[in-house]
Design a protein around this motif. Structure first.
Motif: not given
Length: 194
Positions: A164-170
């Protein structure tokens, strides 16, 4: 103090002051945390100060506050990549965000140095306890919610949170997000995921 920071940070908007004051003092956890002297309450004024300084483009001071926040609670370290991406999106240069991010890490390490020299065992115990602890069922997080049903999935929960954090950063990078309100929204989503 947090409400006053928000008041001045929003050009003396009385509505923001009143709403923040009501939200803070109508929350029963506020008094519970004060009663037991938890340091969690310190996060709110630091967050208010961080976002206000970032909005005012006083980046050195905002990253200093970010370093203090990361020293306050380990999971606030996830604000660092968000902050770096937002600053990169604002000025389209990577050097300043990386230098200021390194400055935040240095401030955080400096906050831990006295404990490293005076009580190394307690510091190691805290980190080990954090790594081996299960999600709290009273936590306002995805893993905390699922844990209340008796499902224990530390590894899967960690992978889910990181995804989820990776998706937010992307999304921050892809959509070129720069608004301070979006930054607050993204941080809230990251904390919810954790």
């Amino acid at each position: 103090v947090s409400c006053v920071i928000l008041f001045y940070g929003t050009n003396r908007n009385k509505t923001v002051f009143y709403i923040s004051f009501i939200l803070l003092f109508s929350n029963p956890y506020t008094f519970f945390m004060v009663k037991y002297a938890w340091i969690d309450l310190l996060a709110f004024p630091f967050f208010a100060l961080y976002f206000w300084l970032f909005k005012e483009k006083r980046y050195l001071f905002s990253y200093f506050i970010l370093g203090l926040l990361m020293a306050l609670k380990l999971y606030f370290i996830f604000l660092l990549p968000i902050s770096i991406l937002y600053l990169y999106n604002i000025n389209n240069k990577i050097r300043q965000p990386i230098l200021l991010g390194s400055f935040s890490i240095l401030i955080s390490i400096l906050c831990f140095l006295p404990y490293l020299f005076t009580n190394t065992d307690a510091l190691v115990y805290t980190i080990t306890y954090f790594l081996n602890s299960l999600p709290r069922i009273d936590s306002l997080s995805i893993t905390g919610y699922i844990s209340q049903f008796g499902i224990k999935f530390n590894t899967i929960g960690s992978i889910l949170s990181l995804l989820i954090i990776a998706i937010i950063l992307f999304r921050i990078w892809k959509n070129n997000r720069i608004s301070i309100l979006f930054q607050i929204q993204d941080l809230s989503l990251v904390l919810f995921a954790l």
